[in-house]
Scaffold this active site. Structure first.
Site, mmCIF file in Angstrom:
data_model
loop_
_atom_site.group_PDB
_atom_site.id
_atom_site.type_symbol
_atom_site.label_atom_id
_atom_site.label_comp_id
_atom_site.label_asym_id
_atom_site.label_seq_id
_atom_site.Cartn_x
_atom_site.Cartn_y
_atom_site.Cartn_z
ATOM 1 N N GLY A 129 21.823 48.048 45.895
ATOM 2 C CA GLY A 129 21.505 47.151 44.773
ATOM 3 C C GLY A 129 21.809 45.688 45.014
ATOM 4 N N SER A 130 21.748 45.241 46.288
ATOM 5 C CA SER A 130 22.069 43.830 46.520
ATOM 6 C C SER A 130 21.000 42.905 45.908
ATOM 7 C CB SER A 130 22.251 43.540 48.012
ATOM 8 O OG SER A 130 21.017 43.582 48.691
ATOM 9 N N ASN A 131 19.758 43.348 45.855
ATOM 10 C CA ASN A 131 18.738 42.527 45.191
ATOM 11 C C ASN A 131 19.004 42.432 43.697
ATOM 12 O OD1 ASN A 131 16.413 41.419 46.888
ATOM 13 N ND2 ASN A 131 16.721 43.465 47.770
ATOM 14 N N ARG A 182 10.898 55.273 45.404
ATOM 15 C CA ARG A 182 9.889 56.198 44.903
ATOM 16 C C ARG A 182 8.574 55.457 44.707
ATOM 17 N NH1 ARG A 182 11.623 60.830 42.819
ATOM 18 N NH2 ARG A 182 9.735 61.016 41.585
ATOM 19 N N ILE A 183 7.493 56.209 44.855
ATOM 20 C CA ILE A 183 6.179 55.633 44.579
ATOM 21 C C ILE A 183 5.919 55.814 43.095
ATOM 22 C CG2 ILE A 183 3.704 55.835 45.050
ATOM 23 C CD1 ILE A 183 4.673 57.278 47.700
ATOM 24 N N ASN A 203 7.660 44.708 42.856
ATOM 25 C CA ASN A 203 8.376 45.381 43.936
ATOM 26 C C ASN A 203 8.709 44.357 45.010
ATOM 27 O OD1 ASN A 203 9.414 47.591 45.470
ATOM 28 N ND2 ASN A 203 7.546 47.568 46.715
ATOM 29 N N HIS A 251 9.592 44.053 49.215
ATOM 30 C CA HIS A 251 9.476 44.811 50.462
ATOM 31 C C HIS A 251 9.886 43.911 51.633
ATOM 32 C CE1 HIS A 251 8.027 47.920 53.123
ATOM 33 N NE2 HIS A 251 7.431 46.977 53.825
ATOM 34 N N ASP A 261 3.580 50.014 48.821
ATOM 35 C CA ASP A 261 3.768 48.600 49.134
ATOM 36 C C ASP A 261 2.443 47.832 49.183
ATOM 37 O OD1 ASP A 261 6.585 48.969 49.326
ATOM 38 O OD2 ASP A 261 6.305 49.810 51.323
ATOM 39 N N GLU A 302 15.265 37.776 50.743
ATOM 40 C CA GLU A 302 14.915 38.596 49.574
ATOM 41 C C GLU A 302 15.701 38.111 48.357
ATOM 42 O OE1 GLU A 302 14.819 42.902 50.025
ATOM 43 O OE2 GLU A 302 14.788 42.669 52.195
#
Ligand code: GRF
Length: 194
Positions: free
Chosen positions: A14-16, A92-93, A108, A110, A146, A175
């Site tokens: 969870g760094s983002n 998950r998609i 999202n 990536h 993605d 990011e």
């Protein structure tokens, strides 16, 4: 729709998410994190969310079929009324069940310059291909892996001697700079279109 409320979906450290939380704390991002949801109970980011006093929800995915899980996610998200749903290391998609509930409002991040190197181990893929520049991408989610319209990207130089770890760390630093900016852009766009 909660005007500047954002939900964050995670699966791991969870760094983002933390970077987004910090951007809000600094006053750089005008938003409110209404909930943090993880599909894994052991996600480090869930613990951080609790420490920050945020709504932290664990919604285990094991044994649940994809559409059914997204229905569950939709029901869990609904009371929080988010303007945006931000996937931040959510492994998950998402299916049309969730995409249709939040059309054009699921983001999202990536760790590559999409459309290059989608899917798992994007940094390793970049190294193995031998590109000299990689980076990260924030995009709107669609039903692909993605794929979806690109909102922002940051380039990162690949250095001689880079390993998956060193390249990933430099990309991650970018990011953390780009996700909250893309969220701000989207929240502003939504405000204008209202
Ligand atoms: C990041 O590299 C993100 O781009 C990818 O998964 C990783 C999540 O890291 N989708 P964190 O959980 O935000 O630290």
């Amino acid at each position: 729709m909660g005007q500047r409320r954002i939900a964050i979906l995670i699966s791991g450290r969870g760094s983002n998410f933390v970077a987004i939380h910090e951007a809000i704390g600094r006053g750089d991002l005008d938003a409110e994190i209404c909930c943090v949801i993880s599909d894994r109970a052991d996600a480090g980011g869930l613990e951080r969310a609790r420490e920050f006093g945020l709504e932290a929800v664990c919604l285990p995915a094991r044994g649940i079929e994809r559409e059914e899980y997204d229905r569950l996610l939709g029901r869990t998200l609904a009371p929080f009324d988010p303007a945006l749903v931000c996937l931040a290391g959510f492994m998950r998609i998402v299916t049309p069940i969730l995409l249709d509930a939040y059309p054009g409002r699921i983001l999202n991040i990536h760790p590559s310059l999409l459309p290059s190197f989608p899917g798992l181990h994007a940094q390793r893929q970049a190294l193995e291909y031998g590109v000299k520049v990689s980076g990260c991408t924030v995009h709107l989610a669609d039903a692909g892996i993605d794929t979806g319209p690109i909102l922002m990207q940051r380039a990162v130089e690949v250095r001689d001697g880079d390993t998956e770890e060193t390249l990933s760390a430099r990309i991650l630093a970018e990011e953390h700079q780009v996700y909250w900016r893309a969220i701000a852009l989207m929240l502003d766009r939504l405000a204008v279109s209202r």
